[in-house]
Design a protein around this motif. Sequence first.
Motif, short mmCIF file in Angstrom:
data_model
loop_
_atom_site.label_atom_id
_atom_site.label_comp_id
_atom_site.label_asym_id
_atom_site.label_seq_id
_atom_site.Cartn_x
_atom_site.Cartn_y
_atom_site.Cartn_z
N ARG A 34 -22.43 -16.25 -22.37
CA ARG A 34 -22.93 -17.59 -21.54
C ARG A 34 -23.68 -18.25 -23.18
NH1 ARG A 34 -25.20 -18.85 -16.89
NH2 ARG A 34 -23.77 -18.42 -15.05
N LEU A 90 -29.46 -17.36 -8.40
CA LEU A 90 -29.52 -15.60 -9.01
C LEU A 90 -30.10 -14.93 -7.95
CD1 LEU A 90 -29.18 -16.17 -12.66
CD2 LEU A 90 -27.47 -15.87 -11.00
N GLU A 98 -28.56 -14.21 -4.77
CA GLU A 98 -28.14 -12.49 -5.53
C GLU A 98 -28.52 -10.78 -5.71
OE1 GLU A 98 -24.93 -10.29 -6.89
OE2 GLU A 98 -24.84 -11.90 -5.23
N ALA A 143 -25.25 -12.41 -15.29
CA ALA A 143 -24.95 -13.80 -15.81
C ALA A 143 -25.06 -14.28 -16.94
CB ALA A 143 -25.79 -14.45 -14.67
N CYS A 158 -36.37 -15.70 -13.12
CA CYS A 158 -35.07 -16.19 -13.20
C CYS A 158 -35.00 -17.74 -14.74
CB CYS A 158 -33.87 -16.56 -12.22
SG CYS A 158 -33.78 -14.76 -11.39
N CYS A 181 -29.95 -11.28 -13.78
CA CYS A 181 -29.50 -12.22 -14.95
C CYS A 181 -28.58 -12.30 -15.85
CB CYS A 181 -30.81 -12.69 -15.23
SG CYS A 181 -32.07 -13.08 -14.25
N GLU A 241 -29.87 -21.89 -11.95
CA GLU A 241 -29.30 -20.84 -11.33
C GLU A 241 -29.84 -20.80 -11.06
OE1 GLU A 241 -26.68 -20.22 -15.47
OE2 GLU A 241 -25.66 -22.21 -15.53
#
Length: 330
Positions: free
Chosen positions: A78, A37, A40, A74, A24, A71, A33
């Motif tokens: 971004r 993740l 998660e 996410a 990640c 990922c 992060e």
Amino acid sequence: MGVAIGTDFGRVTEPFRRELVVHCYRMLGSVHEAEDLVQETLLRAWKARDRYDEQRASVRTWLYRIATNVCLTALEGRARRPLPSGLGASGDPDSPLVPDFEVPWLQPLPDRYLRQDQGDPLARATGRAGVRLALIAAMQLLPPRQRAVLVLRDVLGFSAVEVAGQLDTSAAAVNSSLQRARAALAAATPRENLLREPEDRAIRATVERYVHAFESADVDTLVTLLTDDAVLEMPPVPLWCAGRADYGRFIARVFAMRGGGWRMIPTSANGQPALAAYCPDETGALRLHTLQVLTVTTLGIAHNVVFQDQRVFADFDLARSMDQPRSDTF
């Protein structure tokens, strides 16, 4: 069905936690992060544990599929995480040092996440090569799905068929995406053939000489340890400079502003040598100032990324002050 997943989820998945954080991190460029993740990922895996089929994929492949898609979700919308050198041309080393906290800067990775198998130097070297800071910075230039394909195929060694299954696409699409990612990465990364492993005695000797020159505020000696095109950059300050002359000018400016008497503690980040730099305050106490991550080549120090971020300091468990003299151990 995978009975072990349902009956002992934690025991089965925990051995993969650290490598999932690294995966990640490669995707997002942030340790914080990446940790979130992975949490998660494991939550999703727990919820789907009764649907896991060990005949279709190993636990590792299954977890990487979940983590990669977490990922990619996410990363939607971004901005990429850059280093200052990825934002534009180098600047004047005498420019004002104004931090930009609006930019989501790339973060370094503590080496505690990397494989430490003393009996498998090849695996250890491969793991370190796959997280070098310049490589992670270059990966951030790729579109997220290309980034995922490159990491899964070239870094982690999954087959095109496995990656196709992880990304719900075809093997042909994976191979096409991989070719484009490799071409983009080759154009963005430095020449890797000049890099040596951190254990190399020559690298250790170069770092030791750099430390002694820095602690002595000896700019003339320090610049002799650099390559001709050495880069110095300092997130969250967007300024960066290139070449021995500008590197030396900037370090001379630092000593003029902060004085001498610095101490440097060896550590490591992204599989590379790193230094925690401590600067005397107005009382003479040595306070943590920066974490410097070095790229050392056969020609000298080619790159120094200097982090001055409290979150980075916390990630590396760096002491905020030095109560004892430095130990000369490299």
